[in-house]
Design an enzyme around this catalytic site. Structure first.
Site, PDB file in Angstrom:
ATOM      1  CG  ASP A 134      -2.192  -0.606   1.039  1.00 57.75           C
ATOM      2  OD1 ASP A 134      -2.429  -1.268  -0.122  1.00 57.75           O
ATOM      3  OD2 ASP A 134      -2.961  -0.879   2.082  1.00 57.75           O
ATOM      4  N   GLY A 172      -1.319  -1.207  -8.869  1.00 54.21           N
ATOM      5  CA  GLY A 172      -0.169  -0.119  -9.204  1.00 54.21           C
ATOM      6  C   GLY A 172       0.849  -0.203  -8.034  1.00 54.21           C
ATOM      7  CE  LYS A 173      -2.141  -2.021  -3.337  1.00 54.92           C
ATOM      8  NZ  LYS A 173      -3.127  -2.949  -2.303  1.00 54.92           N
ATOM      9  CB  VAL A 174       4.211  -5.208  -7.251  1.00 56.37           C
ATOM     10  CG1 VAL A 174       5.458  -6.040  -7.770  1.00 56.37           C
ATOM     11  CG2 VAL A 174       4.020  -5.206  -5.621  1.00 56.37           C
TER      12      VAL A 174
END
Lengths: 350, 350, 350, 350
Positions: B252, B295-297
């Site tokens: 997050d 959109g985190k990794v």
């Protein structure tokens, strides 16, 4: 190229336990083996919890349950006095229940997609379920706005979620919000890792804009409150869907009183539905017998069910609903006790 | 009847990566299939993180890892500048690392026991590992005592754990404490669900005795700090052992900046070692590709390894240690930045 | 469009236990918890089997092991007298070992492909491993050709695999064929579900062309032979990689003598490496203690290891190899006994 | 000390799909996510198979299913023309169905027992289910007796199981025997690893007493027969409960015709209920998409359901039963074709 609307077509609809009587089916399963019999035994134990007037029922929620169509199951359990407290991950309560209460939806998706394409469309994927990232941003922002209306001080997550419930009294766009129903029935909701979800984004915004004076979320207070609740209850039972922090937190509350020199009482009933394996040693899959060594759970009425929750939780909940023993039951309205300044915590003896 | 001392005989000893060079073995595994090749690829990615001077490495810990003999692995990674921040469950940091720093031990046990007998002996069981409940109570009480020495206000878990590190400067009884080493090297430790462990019991005691003025634990502040750290870092990589709250929280933080109108940057590297299954839809087993939709990794350097951690984490860590690329690396000392009142959070744009 | 050759680029290379001494690493793992300690205990038990001169060691293979880079591990165990019989799925022995002996290769692939595209390229996928379907067809056809050279009658799979070994004496294109090494060292290989692999296709062709007089595969004879072997052995130990038919079959052989009124002797040692879960009630994941209720496995030296095999089997095998206790050991050459017309089965007493 | 009769008290009773209408429940599940939706989609696909007059349905059974209370589910599917062939492990067909047909029972047990005590009581444990070892011995002996009445030659398991059906015409003591019902409806049952169960013990006895002239079990013939069946069928669909040899064998039959130069046709429909994980690379958990690369399964109507079978198979079967599309369907009576000497196998073209 695919557009966002191509992916957000078919809404998730929540299972309605009041329409599906599983009593006979569960009774038939009680005569089989393996998970079917385990589920039947768990259903029976849950019905015993409901029938036991002294027992406060703590429902634990971990995993993406409510987005998967289980929201109304929980809502119906609360509405019919079959749950007295909830301990949950933030995702279930904020990203999923609160999110839908604001009028947003989850959509049937698939795991056979290109996640880069999802990213480009601003769609977030939960295994086979899709949501709009922009919708989620509204949820985040609403948490920030609610925080902005409150007196700056540390709150338990339980207190803050009540404020969210208050917000929904006027703003709720659905008829099956768990937060709102819990607010009405004074069922406390604890989210011990409250920054670990959409709420965290809301608080980030709130505190960033108010660096000196702001709302903070005191997870220690959550533990204090749940321990207090367990001490006031005559008996407790825990119904755990998934493991994680909620499982640990709710079990710990049984032994919390020891810290202040007070007698502890193990959870009399304990059920867990999970696919987690005990062999990695982590808490999520640890047996309820292991919990007994810690003094947390008694072993007379304990049952683990090896199942992904969407398939088994509705059957178990519908069983207890249609057995109708909840009709003799009133809610304990624990939030009233927790909010009442006249109710003091029992004196610490050590 | 069995006595406590019958069960607490053989101490757990921690794996020492400096003594086991796995480079050739991992290279051999890179030419195989299934988990062996996945482990080799993950080891290579971790070595790339270490070699990338711009990359801050966030280590996530969930599951009973340190009690299982992995404490020294983490300690050595910190000591050799291969970890720049830790996000963990409370059990690892407080019940296990802090607990051992106070001089207590974990013991080899077995799951083939009667947990009622364990209960009677005041032994807590973690799958096949035993600890003394009385030892753990000392750990709880020490947390309460530390809290009692602090100015009453909301703390991030990171701030409080630094106080625990400060306590250990004088009181530490072992030479491999993670908390103490992190304190010395200014590596922040975040425990987003901090009341969900022995610390929770300590805070319970502290707050119960100090109902009006007390230390509180603000998990929102943790999220703010980790987001701030990720914004200041040029690149980030996450090495996740297990899933749960640490996985979610660390992921997050990559998208936190969006809440205040700032650009986000995905984690450039991501590794997860876990036996969790993706099919229950829960976050612990969700693929890193799914995280990409959020959109985190990023997906260029991501690798999941299907393995219980005790078997694979030492091999991976030893590989990176013996590749020696950490020698060219300095620590980022992020705690200094987070503690420095002159370093302001970047201005919110929305 | 992608071509076949785009996918078949990097060959799988087999792990070589003689080059990786894991003794110290396994000893370090014996002081940890969870799977690491289980692996260490299993390694010790395997070394005890090897050191026990009375013990015949039965290796069971299920899952796509040899294609994954484990072929040479098995080959080296056979070559160094650490295996006295093999019970396997057909895929390992025919589609993988025999296939490579004919000069074909397995290739590093990925599961992130479009399987329709694979189909079009005539590439078969095994999770993250690729093979050429045309190569496999040659293997099928070779089995048919070998069948065509034999006298039509029922054969045990063990007998037929010896014929494959004989074929390889002249035709083998690699230096690490398990079938050939077993043929030389008179180690019997049993494949109780022999039609369930490439061999099945070969026999299909053979019998279709020879509807009246043909080679048939008598799985009952396999069971008779393995039971006979277990009766002749002083002690037996089973090392099971995966579960399935080989696990069941090898365990059943311990109680086979009871059918003819002869005394049974449980397997003295038993190890299983598997990720299968016991909770579905199936045999693959059933505990070795459950097997004790059936009289199949003694519980003094039994150990299950929760691990995918590519990561743990090489470590265990390398441990026993580098402990060198195999040097004092000779092979039992059980195939000689089974082939010897003068050795009669013990008389049935009921 | 515990006696045998203490453990064998409560009989397993089989789930009766005709009494539980799950149509509305499955439809509600189709609007959820995760396993519930997968189960609903699988149920719909199974109903499509049943509705497709050209489709022969192959039911695959692996795992201890029938002992767990699923026997009557299979029986009802056969009786109502919803299954045209069965491929199974031996345990289900011999140790469980045949065993009960002889008048013996499975009993509700528990896994919390001392397996040495079970051994002493001559009770065999299947996870949480108990059976009497002496009863099982009668089953073994009956197989031997049947073998003794037959002309010595190689039989397919299918042929031998028909002889077991013939035996049961007079001797069957229950009204829900799968073997008997299949015998009556001419539904072939294939057990490709036929010696891997109680039948194996029976053949052991038979062959040991008749070393020169005896019944043998030709698994190659099984494969030939099933391939022949698939060639004669217009379309095929496979409903797989568990994985193992039955999954592999039934899938292989789709590509068998290629061996003799004939066109292949992928299974049009494919469903698998399993908890096996794909990440160990073994066939049991391999995705049906992977099977597409092998040309075995088409991907339009394929669905895997992540569930232990006792909980989901009854719901799926009851759905199709209560949809009533089987009423328009006749059985294909494939055993008649396979037994008919006038029906020749299509000519081999290569």
């Amino acid at each position: 190229m695919a557009k966002k609307s191509d992916f957000l077509k078919t809404q998730i609809e929540h299972f309605d336990i009041t329409k599906h009587n599983t009593v006979e089916m569960i009774e038939a399963m009680s005569k089989m083996s393996f998970s079917a019999r385990d589920l039947a035994r768990a259903s029976d134990i849950f019905d015993r919890m409901v029938s036991d007037k002294d027992c406060s029922i703590v429902l634990c929620l971990a995993g993406s349950l409510l987005s998967a169509g289980l929201k109304r199951v929980v809502y119906d359990l609360v509405r019919h006095n079959m749950v007295d407290a909830i301990v949950s991950t933030g995702a279930n309560i904020v990203d999923q229940d609160f999110f839908e209460a604001l009028g947003f939806k989850h959509y049937q998706g698939t795991k056979w997609v290109d996640d880069h394409e999802m990213r480009d469309c601003r769609i977030d994927r939960i295994y086979d379920t899709f949501i709009s990232e922009d919708d989620l941003a509204v949820s985040d922002a609403t948490v920030s706005r609610i925080a902005g209306t409150l007196k700056p001080r540390p709150y338990s997550s339980r207190e803050f979620i009540e404020e969210m419930g208050k917000h929904l009294v006027k703003k709720c766009k659905v008829n099956d919000s768990i937060i709102l129903e819990c607010f009405k029935k004074k069922v406390p909701i604890f989210v011990p890792a409250f920054s670990d979800c959409s709420a965290g984004f809301g608080f980030l915004h709130h505190q960033w804009h108010n660096p000196d004076e702001h709302v903070s979320i005191d997870s220690a207070k959550d533990f204090r409150e749940l321990t207090h609740l367990c001490m006031r209850a005559k008996e407790t039972g825990i119904l755990m869907i998934g493991g994680g922090v909620p499982k640990n937190f709710a079990q710990d509350a049984a032994v919390g009183p020891e810290m202040i020199g007070r007698d502890c009482r193990m959870h009399k009933y304990a059920i867990q539905i999970t696919v987690a394996d005990e062999r990695d040693g982590a808490l999520s899959g640890s047996t309820l017998r292991e919990a007994c060594s810690w003094g947390k759970v008694d072993t007379v009425y304990e049952q683990m069910v090896f199942s992904e929750a969407t398939m088994s939780f509705p059957l178990l909940a519908a069983y207890a609903y249609h057995k109708k023993n909840w009709k003799k039951r009133k809610g304990f309205r624990w939030s009233e006790m927790l909010n009442d300044p006249k109710v003091k915590e029992p004196k610490a003896l050590i």
